[in-house]
Scaffold this motif. Structure first.
Motif, PDB file in Angstrom:
ATOM      1  N   ILE A   7       0.839  -1.201   0.000  1.00 19.67           N
ATOM      2  CA  ILE A   7       0.000   0.000   0.000  1.00 19.67           C
ATOM      3  C   ILE A   7       0.873   1.250   0.000  1.00 19.67           C
ATOM      4  CG2 ILE A   7      -1.810   1.256   1.214  1.00 19.67           C
ATOM      5  CD1 ILE A   7      -2.533  -1.420   2.590  1.00 19.67           C
ATOM      6  N   TYR A   8       0.685   2.094  -0.997  1.00 24.20           N
ATOM      7  CA  TYR A   8       1.408   3.367  -1.068  1.00 24.20           C
ATOM      8  C   TYR A   8       0.522   4.479  -0.522  1.00 24.20           C
ATOM      9  CZ  TYR A   8       3.506   7.583  -3.135  1.00 24.20           C
ATOM     10  OH  TYR A   8       4.052   8.838  -3.330  1.00 24.20           O
ATOM     11  N   VAL A   9       1.001   5.152   0.526  1.00 25.75           N
ATOM     12  CA  VAL A   9       0.304   6.308   1.090  1.00 25.75           C
ATOM     13  C   VAL A   9       1.067   7.548   0.646  1.00 25.75           C
ATOM     14  CG1 VAL A   9      -0.544   7.449   3.164  1.00 25.75           C
ATOM     15  CG2 VAL A   9      -0.450   4.942   3.074  1.00 25.75           C
ATOM     16  N   ALA A  10       0.542   8.243  -0.347  1.00 24.86           N
ATOM     17  CA  ALA A  10       1.175   9.471  -0.835  1.00 24.86           C
ATOM     18  C   ALA A  10       0.792  10.615   0.089  1.00 24.86           C
ATOM     19  CB  ALA A  10       0.717   9.764  -2.260  1.00 24.86           C
ATOM     20  N   GLY A  11       1.795  11.243   0.691  1.00 25.92           N
ATOM     21  CA  GLY A  11       1.534  12.312   1.649  1.00 25.92           C
ATOM     22  C   GLY A  11       1.492  11.830   3.075  1.00 25.92           C
ATOM     23  N   HIS A  12       2.321  10.839   3.416  1.00 24.90           N
ATOM     24  CA  HIS A  12       2.210  10.183   4.722  1.00 24.90           C
ATOM     25  C   HIS A  12       2.646  11.066   5.884  1.00 24.90           C
ATOM     26  CE1 HIS A  12       6.534   9.580   4.082  1.00 24.90           C
ATOM     27  NE2 HIS A  12       6.627   9.311   5.380  1.00 24.90           N
ATOM     28  N   LEU A  42       6.476  14.402  -6.302  1.00 29.02           N
ATOM     29  CA  LEU A  42       5.355  13.922  -7.096  1.00 29.02           C
ATOM     30  C   LEU A  42       5.016  14.845  -8.261  1.00 29.02           C
ATOM     31  CD1 LEU A  42       3.004  12.609  -4.265  1.00 29.02           C
ATOM     32  CD2 LEU A  42       4.576  11.303  -5.697  1.00 29.02           C
ATOM     33  N   ARG A  43       5.621  16.017  -8.317  1.00 28.13           N
ATOM     34  CA  ARG A  43       5.391  16.917  -9.451  1.00 28.13           C
ATOM     35  C   ARG A  43       6.238  16.534 -10.662  1.00 28.13           C
ATOM     36  NH1 ARG A  43       6.652  22.136  -5.873  1.00 28.13           N
ATOM     37  NH2 ARG A  43       8.349  20.693  -5.412  1.00 28.13           N
ATOM     38  N   ARG A  44       7.163  15.615 -10.477  1.00 25.76           N
ATOM     39  CA  ARG A  44       8.063  15.222 -11.562  1.00 25.76           C
ATOM     40  C   ARG A  44       7.582  13.887 -12.154  1.00 25.76           C
ATOM     41  NH1 ARG A  44      12.902  17.859 -11.807  1.00 25.76           N
ATOM     42  NH2 ARG A  44      13.864  16.028 -12.773  1.00 25.76           N
ATOM     43  N   GLN A  45       7.086  13.949 -13.367  1.00 26.26           N
ATOM     44  CA  GLN A  45       6.456  12.784 -13.982  1.00 26.26           C
ATOM     45  C   GLN A  45       7.398  11.598 -14.105  1.00 26.26           C
ATOM     46  OE1 GLN A  45       5.133  13.303 -18.061  1.00 26.26           O
ATOM     47  NE2 GLN A  45       3.454  11.854 -17.757  1.00 26.26           N
ATOM     48  N   THR A  46       8.608  11.822 -14.568  1.00 29.13           N
ATOM     49  CA  THR A  46       9.536  10.703 -14.771  1.00 29.13           C
ATOM     50  C   THR A  46       9.872  10.016 -13.458  1.00 29.13           C
ATOM     51  OG1 THR A  46      11.402  12.266 -14.703  1.00 29.13           O
ATOM     52  CG2 THR A  46      10.539  11.661 -16.873  1.00 29.13           C
ATOM     53  N   ASP A  47      10.010  10.800 -12.383  1.00 26.15           N
ATOM     54  CA  ASP A  47      10.324  10.221 -11.074  1.00 26.15           C
ATOM     55  C   ASP A  47       9.158   9.380 -10.559  1.00 26.15           C
ATOM     56  OD1 ASP A  47      12.634  11.651 -11.348  1.00 26.15           O
ATOM     57  OD2 ASP A  47      12.251  13.041  -9.699  1.00 26.15           O
ATOM     58  N   ALA A  64      -1.474  13.236  -0.765  1.00 28.30           N
ATOM     59  CA  ALA A  64      -0.514  14.323  -0.940  1.00 28.30           C
ATOM     60  C   ALA A  64      -1.200  15.502  -1.625  1.00 28.30           C
ATOM     61  CB  ALA A  64       0.663  13.850  -1.781  1.00 28.30           C
ATOM     62  N   ALA A  65      -0.921  16.706  -1.125  1.00 28.08           N
ATOM     63  CA  ALA A  65      -1.503  17.909  -1.722  1.00 28.08           C
ATOM     64  C   ALA A  65      -0.809  19.132  -1.155  1.00 28.08           C
ATOM     65  CB  ALA A  65      -3.004  17.989  -1.434  1.00 28.08           C
ATOM     66  N   LYS A  66      -0.906  20.225  -1.875  1.00 28.05           N
ATOM     67  CA  LYS A  66      -0.499  21.511  -1.322  1.00 28.05           C
ATOM     68  C   LYS A  66      -1.754  22.125  -0.733  1.00 28.05           C
ATOM     69  CE  LYS A  66       1.983  25.781  -2.388  1.00 28.05           C
ATOM     70  NZ  LYS A  66       3.210  25.443  -1.651  1.00 28.05           N
ATOM     71  N   VAL A  67      -1.757  22.354   0.570  1.00 26.85           N
ATOM     72  CA  VAL A  67      -2.970  22.790   1.258  1.00 26.85           C
ATOM     73  C   VAL A  67      -2.687  23.999   2.137  1.00 26.85           C
ATOM     74  CG1 VAL A  67      -3.960  20.475   1.260  1.00 26.85           C
ATOM     75  CG2 VAL A  67      -2.543  21.201   3.189  1.00 26.85           C
ATOM     76  N   GLY A  68      -3.754  24.710   2.503  1.00 26.76           N
ATOM     77  CA  GLY A  68      -3.615  25.854   3.386  1.00 26.76           C
ATOM     78  C   GLY A  68      -4.960  26.521   3.604  1.00 26.76           C
ATOM     79  N   GLY A  69      -4.977  27.554   4.422  1.00 25.12           N
ATOM     80  CA  GLY A  69      -6.199  28.279   4.713  1.00 25.12           C
ATOM     81  C   GLY A  69      -6.480  29.362   3.687  1.00 25.12           C
ATOM     82  N   ILE A  70      -7.402  30.265   4.017  1.00 23.71           N
ATOM     83  CA  ILE A  70      -7.815  31.311   3.086  1.00 23.71           C
ATOM     84  C   ILE A  70      -6.626  32.153   2.641  1.00 23.71           C
ATOM     85  CG2 ILE A  70      -9.150  33.450   2.866  1.00 23.71           C
ATOM     86  CD1 ILE A  70     -11.281  32.252   4.622  1.00 23.71           C
ATOM     87  N   GLY A  71      -5.788  32.565   3.600  1.00 23.55           N
ATOM     88  CA  GLY A  71      -4.652  33.423   3.263  1.00 23.55           C
ATOM     89  C   GLY A  71      -3.688  32.763   2.302  1.00 23.55           C
ATOM     90  N   ALA A  72      -3.335  31.506   2.583  1.00 26.18           N
ATOM     91  CA  ALA A  72      -2.380  30.786   1.727  1.00 26.18           C
ATOM     92  C   ALA A  72      -2.974  30.542   0.342  1.00 26.18           C
ATOM     93  CB  ALA A  72      -1.994  29.465   2.374  1.00 26.18           C
ATOM     94  N   ASN A  73      -4.241  30.129   0.290  1.00 26.31           N
ATOM     95  CA  ASN A  73      -4.893  29.871  -0.997  1.00 26.31           C
ATOM     96  C   ASN A  73      -4.938  31.116  -1.870  1.00 26.31           C
ATOM     97  OD1 ASN A  73      -6.400  27.108  -1.566  1.00 26.31           O
ATOM     98  ND2 ASN A  73      -6.419  27.407   0.647  1.00 26.31           N
ATOM     99  N   ASN A  74      -5.176  32.249  -1.255  1.00 27.83           N
ATOM    100  CA  ASN A  74      -5.323  33.489  -2.001  1.00 27.83           C
ATOM    101  C   ASN A  74      -3.974  34.109  -2.359  1.00 27.83           C
ATOM    102  OD1 ASN A  74      -7.150  35.237  -3.228  1.00 27.83           O
ATOM    103  ND2 ASN A  74      -7.120  36.672  -1.508  1.00 27.83           N
ATOM    104  N   THR A  75      -2.922  33.737  -1.655  1.00 34.32           N
ATOM    105  CA  THR A  75      -1.588  34.297  -1.903  1.00 34.32           C
ATOM    106  C   THR A  75      -0.798  33.473  -2.910  1.00 34.32           C
ATOM    107  OG1 THR A  75      -1.502  35.200   0.343  1.00 34.32           O
ATOM    108  CG2 THR A  75       0.596  34.966  -0.828  1.00 34.32           C
ATOM    109  N   LEU A  87       0.927  16.810  -9.322  1.00 34.40           N
ATOM    110  CA  LEU A  87       1.124  15.612  -8.495  1.00 34.40           C
ATOM    111  C   LEU A  87      -0.025  14.629  -8.660  1.00 34.40           C
ATOM    112  CD1 LEU A  87      -0.570  15.426  -5.523  1.00 34.40           C
ATOM    113  CD2 LEU A  87       0.790  17.463  -5.098  1.00 34.40           C
ATOM    114  N   GLU A  88      -1.264  15.118  -8.735  1.00 37.74           N
ATOM    115  CA  GLU A  88      -2.383  14.185  -8.862  1.00 37.74           C
ATOM    116  C   GLU A  88      -2.388  13.513 -10.234  1.00 37.74           C
ATOM    117  OE1 GLU A  88      -5.388  17.012  -7.960  1.00 37.74           O
ATOM    118  OE2 GLU A  88      -5.842  17.482 -10.063  1.00 37.74           O
TER     119      GLU A  88
END
Length: 321
Positions: A7-12, A42-47, A64-75, A87-88
């Motif tokens: 089982i691979y857990v991406a973003g462990h 995970l952003r590198r396809q060949t890897d 796995a994801a790039k996540v954040g609150g309102i400030g981070a999303n808007n910045t 990555l997805e």
């Protein structure tokens, strides 16, 4: 899943991924593939393709994801769109190429329309305009859901998706600049208590309504879905209960033991006015949330206190890998 399945857990290392690992190990799944973002970008396809070709996982939890609150999303709008798209797409495509038995992708309730009818049913996705402050993140997550759906349609794979509500719990990101509202408030109250600060600022009017799910409950739901759900359509995961930001702040204030005042700043965005998931689909196949909000807050704060000197979120926003 067989107990010896790979089982691979991406973003462990992230909030959700670490909870998935805890739940899997508690159920006797020990053959886990884990890679940090430094070990596998995970952003590198060949890897990513090389990793899947070499390791051949049977099951994939794509947390796995790039996540954040309102400030981070808007910045960091471009980064939230680019990083999550890349990555997805890389993981989903490589999973298909390598013959993964089943993959589970995670959406987010913030990708429903801003003025979505409440509670939000799965069929309401893409029926209205998105919340502007997190539109890039939402577009990326919608693309991930549709990738899974259409890989199922075209290739006959078993790639499912879950749509969790707002999450919190052990190993959350407590960075005041980039975190979500709950961990940010917890840290603010804790540090205000330590430093005897008389008041704590809370973004917005406090009237926005939110639903919060303890992250270990989510992980339990994801394992349940991996074992019992095989449909192309995504599934909402939540508690079906909501609380205003003002009520949430007061609850966290009480759990922390802070005795100062709250100061709401209406010049800051509230985000979507209301965001409650309809979880009847998931409830109907046999799963419901178990952890009350107050209990989850107490567990989270206990962990926060124990790990305060080393908590995530003292640097800039990064991939939750």
């Amino acid at each position: 899943m067989n107990q010896d399945a790979k089982i691979y857990v991406a973003g462990h290392n992230g909030l959700v991924g670490s909870a998935i690992v805890r739940v899997l190990q508690a159920h006797g799944y020990d053959n886990l593939l884990l890679r940090t973002s430094k070990e596998l970008d995970l952003r590198r396809q060949t890897d990513v393709e090389a990793f899947f070709a070499q390791e051949r996982p049977d099951y994939v939890f794509l947390a796995a994801a790039k996540v954040g609150g309102i400030g981070a999303n808007n910045t960091y709008r471009a980064e939230f769109l680019y990083d999550n798209l890349m990555l997805e797409a890389n993981v989903i495509h490589a999973a298909h190429q390598s013959g993964v038995t089943k993959l589970l992708f995670l959406g987010s309730s913030c990708i429903y329309p801003k003025l979505c009818p409440q509670p939000m049913r799965e069929e309401y996705l893409l029926t209205g305009f998105l919340e502007p402050t997190n539109e890039p993140y939402a577009i990326a997550k919608i693309a991930g859901l549709k990738l899974c759906e259409n890989y199922c349609r075209q290739y006959g794979v078993n790639f499912i998706s879950a749509m969790p509500t707002n999450l919190y719990g052990i190993n959350d990101n407590f960075d005041l600049a980039n975190s979500h509202v709950l961990p940010a408030l917890m840290r603010k109250f804790h540090e205000a208590k330590l430093n005897q600060i008389p008041a704590v600022e809370v973004w917005g009017t406090g009237t926005a309504l939110r639903e919060f799910l303890y992250v270990d409950d989510l992980a339990d739901a994801l394992l349940f879905l991996m074992q019992h759900y095989d449909e192309q359509e995504f599934v909402n995961v939540g508690t079906s209960e909501e609380v205003s930001i003002r009520e949430l702040a007061l609850m966290i204030k009480a759990v922390v033991g802070y005795e100062g005042e709250l100061q709401f700043d209406p010049s800051k965005p509230d985000g979507t006015p209301r965001k409650l998931l309809d979880t009847s689909k998931l409830n109907g196949i046999g799963w419901t949330a178990k952890t009350p909000l107050k209990t989850g807050l107490e567990r989270t704060y206990k962990w926060f206190q124990h790990n305060y000197s080393t908590i995530r979120g003292r640097g800039s926003e990064k991939l939750s890998c």
